[in-house]
Design a protein around this motif. Structure first.
Motif, PDB file in Angstrom:
ATOM      1  N   ASP A  74      -4.366  65.856  47.674  1.00 24.70           N
ATOM      2  CA  ASP A  74      -5.393  65.504  48.597  1.00 24.70           C
ATOM      3  C   ASP A  74      -6.346  64.779  48.169  1.00 24.70           C
ATOM      4  OD1 ASP A  74      -4.221  67.507  50.288  1.00 24.70           O
ATOM      5  OD2 ASP A  74      -5.730  69.281  49.814  1.00 24.70           O
ATOM      6  N   ILE A  75      -6.830  64.970  46.784  1.00 22.89           N
ATOM      7  CA  ILE A  75      -7.746  64.045  46.023  1.00 22.89           C
ATOM      8  C   ILE A  75      -7.236  62.772  45.831  1.00 22.89           C
ATOM      9  CG2 ILE A  75      -8.592  63.374  43.737  1.00 22.89           C
ATOM     10  CD1 ILE A  75      -9.055  66.896  43.407  1.00 22.89           C
ATOM     11  N   GLU A  76      -5.971  62.550  45.528  1.00 19.54           N
ATOM     12  CA  GLU A  76      -5.416  61.130  45.711  1.00 19.54           C
ATOM     13  C   GLU A  76      -5.391  60.337  46.954  1.00 19.54           C
ATOM     14  OE1 GLU A  76      -2.125  61.504  41.821  1.00 19.54           O
ATOM     15  OE2 GLU A  76      -1.638  62.075  43.927  1.00 19.54           O
ATOM     16  N   ARG A  77      -5.227  61.256  48.059  1.00 16.27           N
ATOM     17  CA  ARG A  77      -5.132  60.638  49.432  1.00 16.27           C
ATOM     18  C   ARG A  77      -6.571  60.264  49.689  1.00 16.27           C
ATOM     19  NH1 ARG A  77      -3.541  64.851  51.719  1.00 16.27           N
ATOM     20  NH2 ARG A  77      -1.519  64.672  51.195  1.00 16.27           N
ATOM     21  N   VAL A  78      -7.722  61.115  49.384  1.00 14.88           N
ATOM     22  CA  VAL A  78      -8.945  60.561  49.593  1.00 14.88           C
ATOM     23  C   VAL A  78      -9.465  59.327  48.872  1.00 14.88           C
ATOM     24  CG1 VAL A  78     -11.300  61.110  49.360  1.00 14.88           C
ATOM     25  CG2 VAL A  78      -9.829  62.948  50.467  1.00 14.88           C
ATOM     26  N   ILE A  79      -9.143  59.244  47.539  1.00 16.73           N
ATOM     27  CA  ILE A  79      -9.459  58.121  46.641  1.00 16.73           C
ATOM     28  C   ILE A  79      -8.699  56.900  47.279  1.00 16.73           C
ATOM     29  CG2 ILE A  79      -9.052  57.376  44.286  1.00 16.73           C
ATOM     30  CD1 ILE A  79      -9.310  60.023  43.209  1.00 16.73           C
ATOM     31  N   ALA A  80      -7.511  56.840  47.653  1.00 14.77           N
ATOM     32  CA  ALA A  80      -6.755  55.836  48.121  1.00 14.77           C
ATOM     33  C   ALA A  80      -7.443  55.329  49.561  1.00 14.77           C
ATOM     34  CB  ALA A  80      -5.439  55.998  48.240  1.00 14.77           C
ATOM     35  N   SER A  81      -8.350  56.114  50.231  1.00 12.95           N
ATOM     36  CA  SER A  81      -8.494  55.791  51.632  1.00 12.95           C
ATOM     37  C   SER A  81      -9.606  54.570  51.611  1.00 12.95           C
ATOM     38  CB  SER A  81      -8.962  57.131  52.284  1.00 12.95           C
ATOM     39  OG  SER A  81     -10.136  57.489  51.892  1.00 12.95           O
ATOM     40  N   GLU A  82     -10.001  54.375  52.899  1.00 15.82           N
ATOM     41  CA  GLU A  82     -11.069  53.259  53.193  1.00 15.82           C
ATOM     42  C   GLU A  82     -12.249  53.816  53.019  1.00 15.82           C
ATOM     43  OE1 GLU A  82     -10.424  50.069  53.479  1.00 15.82           O
ATOM     44  OE2 GLU A  82      -8.231  50.424  53.260  1.00 15.82           O
ATOM     45  N   GLY A  83     -13.218  52.877  52.672  1.00 21.15           N
ATOM     46  CA  GLY A  83     -14.469  53.303  52.396  1.00 21.15           C
ATOM     47  C   GLY A  83     -15.437  53.272  50.904  1.00 21.15           C
ATOM     48  N   SER A  84     -16.605  53.387  50.851  1.00 24.08           N
ATOM     49  CA  SER A  84     -17.360  53.214  49.415  1.00 24.08           C
ATOM     50  C   SER A  84     -17.110  54.497  48.626  1.00 24.08           C
ATOM     51  CB  SER A  84     -18.621  53.049  49.743  1.00 24.08           C
ATOM     52  OG  SER A  84     -19.212  54.202  50.414  1.00 24.08           O
ATOM     53  N   PRO A  86     -19.426  56.705  47.526  1.00 25.95           N
ATOM     54  CA  PRO A  86     -19.993  57.641  48.319  1.00 25.95           C
ATOM     55  C   PRO A  86     -19.365  58.467  49.399  1.00 25.95           C
ATOM     56  CG  PRO A  86     -21.790  56.160  47.434  1.00 25.95           C
ATOM     57  CD  PRO A  86     -20.393  55.615  47.404  1.00 25.95           C
ATOM     58  N   GLN A  87     -18.985  57.375  50.153  1.00 31.14           N
ATOM     59  CA  GLN A  87     -18.188  57.915  51.392  1.00 31.14           C
ATOM     60  C   GLN A  87     -16.905  58.816  51.353  1.00 31.14           C
ATOM     61  OE1 GLN A  87     -17.720  54.132  53.235  1.00 31.14           O
ATOM     62  NE2 GLN A  87     -19.601  54.260  54.635  1.00 31.14           N
ATOM     63  N   LYS A  88     -16.281  58.352  50.103  1.00 33.62           N
ATOM     64  CA  LYS A  88     -14.915  59.193  49.973  1.00 33.62           C
ATOM     65  C   LYS A  88     -15.394  60.402  49.117  1.00 33.62           C
ATOM     66  CE  LYS A  88     -12.369  54.832  48.898  1.00 33.62           C
ATOM     67  NZ  LYS A  88     -11.463  54.165  47.888  1.00 33.62           N
ATOM     68  N   ALA A  89     -16.314  60.402  48.456  1.00 38.39           N
ATOM     69  CA  ALA A  89     -16.953  61.659  47.841  1.00 38.39           C
ATOM     70  C   ALA A  89     -17.278  62.517  48.852  1.00 38.39           C
ATOM     71  CB  ALA A  89     -17.981  61.300  46.714  1.00 38.39           C
ATOM     72  N   ARG A  90     -18.041  62.276  49.844  1.00 39.60           N
ATOM     73  CA  ARG A  90     -18.309  63.099  50.761  1.00 39.60           C
ATOM     74  C   ARG A  90     -16.878  63.643  51.551  1.00 39.60           C
ATOM     75  NH1 ARG A  90     -21.826  66.260  53.217  1.00 39.60           N
ATOM     76  NH2 ARG A  90     -23.593  64.938  53.174  1.00 39.60           N
ATOM     77  N   ARG A  91     -16.116  62.803  51.854  1.00 41.29           N
ATOM     78  CA  ARG A  91     -14.734  63.473  52.391  1.00 41.29           C
ATOM     79  C   ARG A  91     -14.075  64.419  51.584  1.00 41.29           C
ATOM     80  NH1 ARG A  91     -14.146  57.903  54.212  1.00 41.29           N
ATOM     81  NH2 ARG A  91     -12.689  57.408  52.776  1.00 41.29           N
ATOM     82  N   GLY A  92     -14.169  63.995  50.172  1.00 39.53           N
ATOM     83  CA  GLY A  92     -13.400  64.831  49.358  1.00 39.53           C
ATOM     84  C   GLY A  92     -14.146  66.166  49.145  1.00 39.53           C
ATOM     85  N   GLY A  93     -15.430  66.241  48.911  1.00 44.11           N
ATOM     86  CA  GLY A  93     -16.254  67.235  48.762  1.00 44.11           C
ATOM     87  C   GLY A  93     -16.005  68.409  50.241  1.00 44.11           C
ATOM     88  N   ASP A  94     -15.955  67.778  51.178  1.00 42.88           N
ATOM     89  CA  ASP A  94     -15.913  68.437  52.670  1.00 42.88           C
ATOM     90  C   ASP A  94     -14.328  69.106  52.765  1.00 42.88           C
ATOM     91  OD1 ASP A  94     -18.366  67.742  53.382  1.00 42.88           O
ATOM     92  OD2 ASP A  94     -17.844  66.142  54.763  1.00 42.88           O
ATOM     93  N   ASN A  95     -13.329  68.382  52.080  1.00 39.75           N
ATOM     94  CA  ASN A  95     -12.015  68.940  51.827  1.00 39.75           C
ATOM     95  C   ASN A  95     -11.733  70.059  51.061  1.00 39.75           C
ATOM     96  OD1 ASN A  95     -11.254  66.932  54.022  1.00 39.75           O
ATOM     97  ND2 ASN A  95     -10.158  65.641  52.229  1.00 39.75           N
ATOM     98  N   PHE A  96     -12.644  70.017  50.119  1.00 41.16           N
ATOM     99  CA  PHE A  96     -12.458  70.976  49.149  1.00 41.16           C
ATOM    100  C   PHE A  96     -13.279  72.530  49.774  1.00 41.16           C
ATOM    101  CE2 PHE A  96     -14.552  73.137  45.302  1.00 41.16           C
ATOM    102  CZ  PHE A  96     -13.329  73.421  44.476  1.00 41.16           C
ATOM    103  N   ALA A  97     -14.302  72.069  50.344  1.00 44.28           N
ATOM    104  CA  ALA A  97     -15.068  73.248  50.861  1.00 44.28           C
ATOM    105  C   ALA A  97     -14.094  73.787  51.898  1.00 44.28           C
ATOM    106  CB  ALA A  97     -16.413  72.813  51.489  1.00 44.28           C
TER     107      ALA A  97
END
Length: 215
Positions: A74-84, A86-97
């Motif tokens: 899940d983390i690798e997928r978010v890191i490899a996705s588009e965006g800055s 901070p934007q990726k961090a928001r998505r990754g945090g939401d996924n974890f929650a």
């Protein structure tokens, strides 16, 4: 559908035992849950348990391997996705929650085994080995991110990975203790602010280096 091979049957039995253990351990706790109870809840004998696992600790580590693998993917997928960053961090945090909300019993079990590891050196080494492997995978994904930020100028990827795990565990513990009092979006906000702050520090350092070279 054809008959299952011996290997397939064993894999199915292991999966059933791990699913049963997640339920029994979460409900009864590590110390009070017995191997007999885990086996019976899965519809197997105690012998079937020992044919697959040496102990409750080994079973938990197998469960941990499974969940860590999914978490890393899940983390690798978010890191490899588009965006800055901070934007990726928001998505990754939401996924974890969302993951925590979907399986609150696992977090109770994880922290219980973590406390157990603090008192048992052999088990602590096994747990830490897996934890370090997960952090290394996260660090590698951060390093390979071609569209990443300048955060690495402020912290190494190894330090970044450790910081992410520290914040994640802290959020998970607060969520476990206080439930809905800790909003799901908080962790994503924390990570977004964290990476924005790292980018700002890196930019400031670049300016200072440039100013020093002009003197």
């Amino acid at each position: 559908m054809g008959r299952l091979t011996r290997k397939e049957k064993q894999a199915q039995t292991r999966a059933c035992l791990m699913h049963s253990a997640a339920s029994v351990f979460s409900r009864r706790g590590l110390q009070h849950a017995s191997i007999d109870e885990v086996a019976e809840n899965a519809g197997f004998t105690k012998g079937a348990f020992y044919a697959n696992f040496k102990s409750k600790e080994e079973l938990f580590l197998a469960m941990l391997d499974e969940r860590f693998t999914k978490r890393i993917e899940d983390i690798e997928r978010v890191i490899a996705s588009e965006g800055s960053a901070p934007q990726k961090a928001r998505r990754g945090g939401d996924n974890f929650a969302q993951m925590l909300s979907a399986d609150p019993g696992w977090q109770r079990l994880f922290f219980e085994f973590t406390a157990y590891a603090a008192r048992d050196e052999d088990f602590r080494e096994e747990l830490v080995t897996r934890y370090r492997a997960m952090r290394d995978r996260i660090a590698d994904a951060l390093a390979a991110d071609a569209h990443g930020s300048d955060a690495e100028k402020a912290l190494s990827t190894r330090q970044l990975a450790r910081a992410l795990c520290v914040m994640g565990n802290g959020f998970a513990l607060e969520k476990l203790l206080e439930g809905d009092e800790v909003p799901d979006e908080l962790y994503g906000t924390m990570l977004m602010v964290f990476f924005a702050g790292l980018d700002a520090l890196a930019a400031q350092a670049t300016v200072e280096v440039g100013a020093g070279e002009q003197r």
